[in-house]
Design an enzyme around this catalytic site. Sequence first.
Site, short mmCIF file in Angstrom:
data_model
loop_
_atom_site.label_atom_id
_atom_site.label_comp_id
_atom_site.label_asym_id
_atom_site.label_seq_id
_atom_site.Cartn_x
_atom_site.Cartn_y
_atom_site.Cartn_z
N TYR A 108 11.16 5.26 -0.67
CA TYR A 108 11.68 4.15 0.12
C TYR A 108 12.79 3.27 -0.79
CZ TYR A 108 7.40 2.38 -2.14
OH TYR A 108 6.27 1.89 -2.80
N THR A 128 3.10 9.24 -4.34
CA THR A 128 2.83 7.77 -3.94
C THR A 128 4.16 7.03 -4.68
OG1 THR A 128 1.65 7.62 -6.17
CG2 THR A 128 0.44 7.65 -3.87
N ASN A 157 0.59 -1.25 -0.03
CA ASN A 157 -0.07 -0.08 -0.07
C ASN A 157 0.82 1.20 0.01
OD1 ASN A 157 -2.56 -0.89 -0.15
ND2 ASN A 157 -2.87 -1.04 1.97
N HIS A 158 0.84 1.87 -1.00
CA HIS A 158 1.50 2.97 -1.10
C HIS A 158 1.08 4.39 -0.42
CE1 HIS A 158 4.21 2.24 -4.93
NE2 HIS A 158 3.63 0.97 -4.45
N ASP A 159 1.40 5.28 0.37
CA ASP A 159 0.80 6.15 1.22
C ASP A 159 0.19 7.47 0.21
OD1 ASP A 159 -0.14 7.97 3.06
OD2 ASP A 159 1.55 8.09 4.14
#
Length: 241
Positions: A115, A110, A102-104
Site C-alpha cells: 500500500y 505483511t 493491522n497488516h494482513d
Amino acid sequence: MRADCYADKTAVLENVNAHGSAKVFKECMVKDCTLGEKSSVGDFSRLTDCHLGQNVLVQRNALMFSTRMGTCSYVGKNFVSWHCEIGKFCSISWNVSIGGANHDYSRATTHSFLYSNNFGIKAPEETYDRFSQECTIGNDVWIAANVCICRGVRIGNGAVIAAGAVVTKDVEPYTIVAGVPAKPVKKRFNDEIITYLNDSNWWDLPLAVIEDNIHLFNQKMTKQTAKEIYDLSRRSIKEES
Ligand SMILES: CC(C)(COP(=O)(O)OP(=O)(O)OC[C@H]1O[C@@H](n2cnc3c(N)ncnc32)[C@H](O)[C@@H]1OP(=O)(O)O)[C@@H](O)C(=O)NCCC(=O)NCCS
C-alpha cells in the site's frame, strides 16, 4: 494557509483551522487539522487529519493520524495514534500507542509495499484497509504509561488501563485492566455508582458548571455523590434545551 493562532516560526501548518488561542510549538508539522480553543501541540509533533477539541493538550513528539480528541483530554510525550476517536477528559500518559495498523498476514507478505510507494515497488491500485476496525476511547479514561491499544478495541467511559498493558479486547466502563494481554483486575466502583456516572454524561457539562461543583469530583466516591453528579447533569441538560 497559515492558521490564525500562535505557531512557532519553525512549525509548518497546512490547511489548519485553528482557534486564535491554540498553540503550535517548535518543529511541528500540522496538516488538515482543526485545533480547538486553547488546544496545544508540543514540540516535534506531527498531526495529520486530526481534530483537537477545546483545551486539548498534546505533549511533545506525538505522531497522530485521523484522530479526534474531545474537550480537556491530554496525551503525554511520544504518543502515537491512528484512526481513532478519543472522548473528553481522558488522561493519557507517555509512550502510549492507540490503533496501530493491522497488516494482513494472510497474504504472501505483511510488508507495506502493498500500500506504499516508498520501497521502489509501485503499490497496487486496490489493497486492504489496515484501519477498517474502529478504535474508540470513551470519556474520562485513564491510560497509564507505556500502554498499547490494538486496532479495533473499544474502551468504555471511566476505564483505567494499567501501566504497560497491551489491550487486545474491549474494556467495559469503569473497569481497571492490566497486563499482557490486558485482563480486568477490578471495577472502580460498585454497579449502582457506575450506572449513575456512566449515564450522567457529566463530561458534556459546560466547564463552568464543573468548576462550580468541583467538590463533587474531588471527594471519595459514594452513591450519594454519584447521584448528585447524575442529577446535576440532568438539570444542566434540561436548562440548555
Ligand atoms: C492500575 C493501577 C492504578 C492500579 O493500582 P491499584 O488499585 O493500587 O492496584 P492494586 O495494587 O490493587 O493491583 C490489583 C492487581 O492488579 C495488578 N496490577 C496492578 N497494576 C498492574 C500493572 N501495571 N500491570 C500488571 N498488573 C498490575 C496487581 O499486581 C494486583 O494483582 P493481584 O491481585 O494478583 O495481586 C496502577 O497499578 C498503575 O498501573 N498505575 C499507573 C501509573 C502510571 O503509569 N502513571 C503515569 C502517569 S499518568
